[in-house]
Design a protein around this motif. Structure first.
Motif, mmCIF file in Angstrom:
data_model
loop_
_atom_site.group_PDB
_atom_site.id
_atom_site.type_symbol
_atom_site.label_atom_id
_atom_site.label_comp_id
_atom_site.label_asym_id
_atom_site.label_seq_id
_atom_site.Cartn_x
_atom_site.Cartn_y
_atom_site.Cartn_z
ATOM 1 N N ILE A 228 -9.635 -12.640 -1.442
ATOM 2 C CA ILE A 228 -9.692 -12.820 -3.065
ATOM 3 C C ILE A 228 -10.363 -14.021 -3.195
ATOM 4 N N THR B 225 -4.390 -13.370 -1.132
ATOM 5 C CA THR B 225 -3.706 -12.042 -2.311
ATOM 6 C C THR B 225 -3.907 -12.056 -3.396
ATOM 7 N N MET B 226 -3.406 -11.848 -4.597
ATOM 8 C CA MET B 226 -3.832 -10.947 -5.751
ATOM 9 C C MET B 226 -2.537 -12.324 -6.231
ATOM 10 N N ILE C 295 -12.829 -9.087 -5.060
ATOM 11 C CA ILE C 295 -11.171 -8.781 -3.970
ATOM 12 C C ILE C 295 -12.171 -7.535 -3.488
ATOM 13 N N CYS D 104 -12.736 -4.628 -0.925
ATOM 14 C CA CYS D 104 -12.624 -2.817 -1.580
ATOM 15 C C CYS D 104 -12.941 -2.173 -0.651
ATOM 16 N N TYR E 252 -4.800 -7.385 -9.634
ATOM 17 C CA TYR E 252 -3.451 -6.393 -8.924
ATOM 18 C C TYR E 252 -2.705 -5.078 -8.826
ATOM 19 N N TYR F 172 -5.092 -2.855 -8.628
ATOM 20 C CA TYR F 172 -6.016 -2.303 -7.400
ATOM 21 C C TYR F 172 -5.505 -3.091 -6.422
ATOM 22 N N GLU F 173 -5.153 -4.190 -5.928
ATOM 23 C CA GLU F 173 -4.355 -4.454 -4.975
ATOM 24 C C GLU F 173 -3.419 -3.862 -4.243
ATOM 25 N N GLN F 174 -2.211 -3.360 -5.342
ATOM 26 C CA GLN F 174 -1.346 -2.943 -4.691
ATOM 27 C C GLN F 174 -1.192 -1.354 -3.911
ATOM 28 N N LEU G 243 -4.713 -1.876 -1.092
ATOM 29 C CA LEU G 243 -5.061 -3.293 -0.060
ATOM 30 C C LEU G 243 -3.507 -3.195 1.360
ATOM 31 N N TYR H 76 -5.221 -4.943 3.728
ATOM 32 C CA TYR H 76 -4.782 -6.839 4.882
ATOM 33 C C TYR H 76 -4.267 -6.785 5.856
#
Length: 459
Positions: free
Chosen positions: A187, A217-218, A408, A410, A438, A440-442, A445, A449
């Protein structure tokens, strides 16, 4: 041990599971073992890092208040001045340059009790996007060492992806934080212009340069961006983005794009919509031709910054850096002033867009995944351009518009290379980027990760 976030490291310190000194020595050991393959560092600041870890431990033991980044090892792009540690700017001309004081951002983050691990490799003088450095060797992409990590903050993004630093501080003139973040599956944030001080950074362009964080991470991004801007972004780490108006460009950002990248971008938009965001078709046709405007400003100002070095040492530059700087000699004062006038047009157009229509604009970060080291041209269908032009095509406009922009991950292409989603907001609305990123990440991703830490960090 596996990758540890800022919060996990600090929880471990509080529970006496390990100390900042032990963590710092662990990172220095990882750099020594693993960076031969990546070449993400020019200088590891071993003695300095160990001493800083001991100093902050003593501070904590004495019961003194500790900073936001207590015990967090950070790396810095090697065009950011570090007192007593050589700062090469990725060049042979400044190979032995040892600054007498820190850049403002280094002082700010050391003041929060972080630890300076070392200086990351970069494209020479930050004048390109491949980090194929003629003096210190190319940086290798941790997903596949035959590929470029992007640039110019290539060493910074590669080091974070491989967990050779918790996070790194890079610089961004036309995408130099976001391009490598996208290429390495991490990120990257280009904050609002002037939100993070640039004193003590070797400029490409004082009009376009930004200093920005690269994280894994976010949550780490929220903490580090907060320390860098003296604001708290932790309240915006929320899953809920219902009602957030996300602009989807109807032109430019969907043209001349790698099919895999475009498919992953559309999939990311669908994910944001499924989280409750409202997708809005957005006319951004006013950005056409922006690359030439950006290049006029950047090359003109770089020519001024490098004037004395060009007079004495032009032959010591790598071929692409030399060509870029020589191009500055052909730009007229009228062209430079006209470029600044166009910059104002872009700023006003985006201000209107965010004021009247949308909260966040979503684009691909770059139209292509990473290319092999040494490749300088790219072809998408019948469209052919330089890797530099391709990589900066979707990012440079936001340096001119002075807007915060976040890249971030994707997903991965069929070749196993990461792709970035770029989220952009109105000036000083980093909070919206943290919130959207955040959520989107949760949602999307966790598996990405896990794979990144396995492939890039060896966990």
């Amino acid at each position: 041990m596996g990758r540890k976030s800022i919060q996990e490291l600090q929880a471990g310190y509080a529970d006496h599971l390990y100390t900042p000194l032990e963590i710092t020595k662990g990172y220095l050991k990882r750099i020594k073992l693993k960076d031969k393959k990546l070449n993400s560092y020019i200088t590891a600041a071993k003695e300095r890092a160990v001493q800083e870890a001991k100093t902050i431990e003593a501070k904590a033991k004495a019961g003194e208040q500790t900073g936001l980044l207590y015990g967090i090892p950070l790396a810095y792009k090697d065009n950011i001045d570090t007192k007593g540690i050589r700062t090469t700017n990725g060049s042979s001309i400044d190979a032995n340059h040892v600054p007498g004081k820190n850049a403002a951002i280094v002082d700010r983050l050391l003041g929060e009790d972080s630890i300076l691990l070392g200086k990351n490799n970069l494209h020479e003088y930050a004048l390109g996007v491949t980090s194929n450095n003629p003096h210190y060797g190319p940086v290798h992409n941790p997903w596949n060492p035959k590929y470029s990590p992007g640039g110019s903050s290539g060493g910074s993004a590669a080091a974070v992806a491989a967990d050779l630093s918790v996070a790194s501080i890079g610089t961004d003139t036309g995408g130099s934080v976001r391009i490598p973040a996208a290429s390495c599956g991490v990120i990257g944030l280009k904050p609002t212009y002037n939100k993070v001080p640039t004193q003590g950074v070797f400029y490409v362009s004082w009009t376009l340069d930004h200093v920005g964080p690269i994280t894994a991470t976010m949550t780490d991004m929220a903490i580090l961006a907060g320390a860098m801007t003296k604001q708290s972004y932790l309240p915006y780490l929320k899953h809920d983005i219902r009602g957030l108006r996300i602009g989807v460009p109807t032109s430019y950002f969907n043209e001349h794009i790698d099919p895999d990248t475009y498919a992953l971008y559309r999939s990311a938009l669908n994910a944001l919509e499924s989280l409750g965001a409202i997708l809005i078709d957005t006319d951004v046709s006013f950005v056409a031709g922006n690359a030439d405007v950006s290049l006029t400003i950047a090359a003109s100002e770089a020519g001024v910054v490098h004037k004395s070095r060009m007079e004495c040492c032009l032959s010591q530059y790598g071929a692409d850096g030399r060509a870029f700087l020589e191009s500055s000699l052909d730009i007229t004062a009228i062209q430079y002033i006209e470029a600044h006038k166009m910059k104002e047009v872009y700023m006003k157009a985006f201000d209107k867009l965010f004021r009247e229509s949308i909260d966040v604009l979503a684009t691909p970060t770059i139209p292509i995944p990473a290319r092999k080291i040494g490749v300088d041209e790219v072809q998408i269908g019948s469209y052919k351009e330089s890797v530099f032009d391709a990589m900066t095509r979707y990012t440079g406009i936001f340096n001119m518009a002075e807007l915060p922009a976040l890249s971030i991950p994707c997903g991965l292409t069929v070749e196993g290379l990461p792709v970035g989603l770029q989220l952009v907001a109105a000036r000083c609305r980093e909070d919206l980027l943290i919130r959207a990123g955040y959520a989107y990440e949760q949602d999307q991703l966790r598996d990405f990760y896990r794979l990144r830490d396995q492939v890039c960090a060896g966990y």
